[in-house]
Design an enzyme around this catalytic site. Structure first.
Site, mmCIF file in Angstrom:
data_model
loop_
_atom_site.group_PDB
_atom_site.id
_atom_site.type_symbol
_atom_site.label_atom_id
_atom_site.label_comp_id
_atom_site.label_asym_id
_atom_site.label_seq_id
_atom_site.Cartn_x
_atom_site.Cartn_y
_atom_site.Cartn_z
ATOM 1 N N CYS A 128 1.449 -1.114 0.231
ATOM 2 C CA CYS A 128 -0.082 -0.092 -0.041
ATOM 3 C C CYS A 128 0.796 1.398 -0.233
ATOM 4 C CB CYS A 128 -0.890 -0.025 1.113
ATOM 5 S SG CYS A 128 -2.360 -1.657 1.053
ATOM 6 N N HIS A 270 -3.276 6.181 5.193
ATOM 7 C CA HIS A 270 -3.872 5.119 4.301
ATOM 8 C C HIS A 270 -4.893 4.776 5.583
ATOM 9 C CE1 HIS A 270 -4.080 1.716 2.185
ATOM 10 N NE2 HIS A 270 -3.947 1.364 3.091
ATOM 11 N N ASN A 300 -10.982 0.158 1.169
ATOM 12 C CA ASN A 300 -9.082 0.203 2.037
ATOM 13 C C ASN A 300 -8.751 0.147 0.455
ATOM 14 O OD1 ASN A 300 -6.790 -0.773 1.848
ATOM 15 N ND2 ASN A 300 -6.683 -2.126 2.988
#
Length: 342
Positions: A128, A270, A300
Site C-alpha cells: 500500500c 492510508h 481500503n
C-alpha cells in the site's frame, strides 16, 4: 531508515503539478458483500457484521473487462489534461501499485501503449506504499537528471483477490482483511518547480513481518494454483505490528522539518478500516480536522488511497499550503512525504 534532505538548499525542486483519480462505477455495499459471502459459503454471520466491524459502508469494484491498467489510464489522461501536456511530453512513466495486470511485462507498458507515450516505463511495487514510493522514485530520477517530467500512476483492483466462498470460519477469518478492499486509480504529474514541491521524505521498514499478510501467488514460491491468489493475513496482527513500530517516522519528520500538525493544510493517511484509523489518530495525536476520510464510503483502496485523497482536496489548496502523506504498507513499511503546493 532512509531520510531525504535533497531539497534543503537552493537546488532543484520537484513538485506535483497535476493530480487525478478514477473510481469504478460499480458500488458494492457491505450488506451486498455479506449476502454474497453467506450465500456462497453457507456460513451464518451476524447481521451487518462487515459494516459494524470495519466501519465501511461501501466500496467500488471494477467490472468485467476492467483492469488495474484501465483505472491507471483513466486517471493518467485526466492528470495530463489538467497539466496541459500531451503524453509525448512525459519522459518517465511509473506504474506504482500493489496490483497489476500480469506478472510480466510491467503494467507500465500497458498504460503507455494506451496513452501513446514513449517514455521510459517501469513498475514500482511495495504493497500500500507503492504509489508514494513511485512518486519518490520519479522525483529522485528527475533530481538525478534522468528525466524532466514524470507521470506516476496507480491502478488498484484488490477486489479481485477477495475470497467470496470461504469453506469454514477459519478461512473466513484468514481472508477477512480482503473484505475491506475497494478499487481505484490515481495519477500525478511531477516536474521541476521554483518553490515548494516535495520537501521531505522518510521511511521506516520492518521486513521481518513480511509474512503477516499478502497475496502470495504468482511468483516463484506459488507460480500456479487458485488458492494463492486470494488475500490472506491476520489484520489484528498487522495492526499490532504497526502499533509496535509506533510514531517514530512521524516524530522524526516533525523534528527534522520543524513543522507541527497545524502547519499542514491536510494530512493524508492510508486507511484500512474506521476503527484502525481512529486508533492511529489516538496514537499519533493527528488532529481529526486535518484528515481526509475516505474509508467509510470507498474502503481500503490500497496504494491508491492517498492519491484519491489528494485529488479530493487539491483544487482547494493555495500556493504555499503543505500536505503530509502518511503511508502504511504490508511488508511492513511506514512512509511520510511532505509536499508544498507551488
Amino acid at each position: 531508515m532512509y531520510t531525504d534532505h535533497a531539497v534543503r538548499g537552493p537546488g532543484l525542486r520537484v513538485g506535483i503539478t497535476a493530480v487525478a483519480s478514477c473510481l469504478p462505477e460499480r458500488e458494492v455495499t457491505s450488506q451486498h458483500l455479506q449476502r454474497r459471502i453467506t450465500a456462497a459459503s453457507g456460513l451464518s454471520l451476524p447481521p451487518r457484521m462487515l459494516q459494524r466491524v470495519t466501519g465501511i459502508a461501501a466500496r467500488r469494484a471494477v467490472a468485467e473487462g476492467e483492469y488495474a491498467s484501465t483505472l491507471a489510464v483513466r486517471a493518467a489522461r485526466t492528470a495530463l489534461s489538467r497539466a496541459r501536456i500531451a503524453p509525448a511530453d512525459v519522459d518517465l512513466l511509473v506504474f506504482a501499485s500493489a496490483t497489476r495486470d500480469m506478472v510480466e511485462p510491467a503494467t507500465a507498458h500497458v498504460v503507455q501503449a494506451e496513452l501513446g507515450s514513449r517514455a521510459h516505463a517501469l513498475d514500482v511495487t511495495n504493497a500500500c506504499n507503492s504509489f508514494v514510493n513511485g512518486i519518490d522514485t520519479a522525483r529522485a530520477m528527475i533530481l538525478a537528471g534522468r528525466a524532466r517530467r514524470a507521470l506516476v500512476v496507480t491502478g488498484e483492483t484488490p477486489s479481485r483477490s477477495v475470497r467470496h466462498a470461504p469453506r469454514d470460519p477459519g478461512q473466513f477469518r484468514d481472508g477477512f482483511a480482503g473484505y475491506t478492499f475497494g478499487d481505484a486509480g490515481a495519477a500525478v504529474v511531477l516536474a521541476p518547480v521554483e518553490r515548494g514541491g516535495i520537501l521531505d521524505v522518510d521511511t521506516e521498514t520492518h521486513s521481518e513481518h513480511w509474512s503477516v499478510g499478502g497475496i502470495f501467488g504468482g511468483g516463484s514460491r506459488h507460480p500456479r494454483g487458485d488458492e494463492h491468489t486470494y488475500f490472506r493475513g491476520d489484520g489484528t496482527e498487522l495492526r499490532e505490528v504497526f502499533e509496535k513500530i509506533g510514531t517514530c517516522v512521524l516524530d522524526r519528520t516533525r523534528q527534522r522539518t520543524g513543522l507541527d500538525w497545524a502547519d499542514f493544510r491536510h494530512i493524508l493517511v492510508h486507511q484500512v478500516t474506521v476503527p484502525y484509523l481512529e486508533r492511529f489518530v489516538e496514537l499519533t495525536g493527528i488532529p481529526r480536522d486535518r484528515l481526509v476520510v475516505t474509508v467509510p464510503e470507498l474502503g481500503n483502496m490500497a496504494s491508491a488511497t492517498l492519491g484519491v485523497q489528494l485529488d479530493l482536496v487539491h483544487d482547494r489548496l493555495r500556493p504555499g499550503e503543505r500536505v503530509l502523506f502518511v503511508g502504511l504498507g504490508g511488508g511492513v513499511s511506514m512512509m511520510t512525504m511532505v509536499w508544498e503546493k507551488a
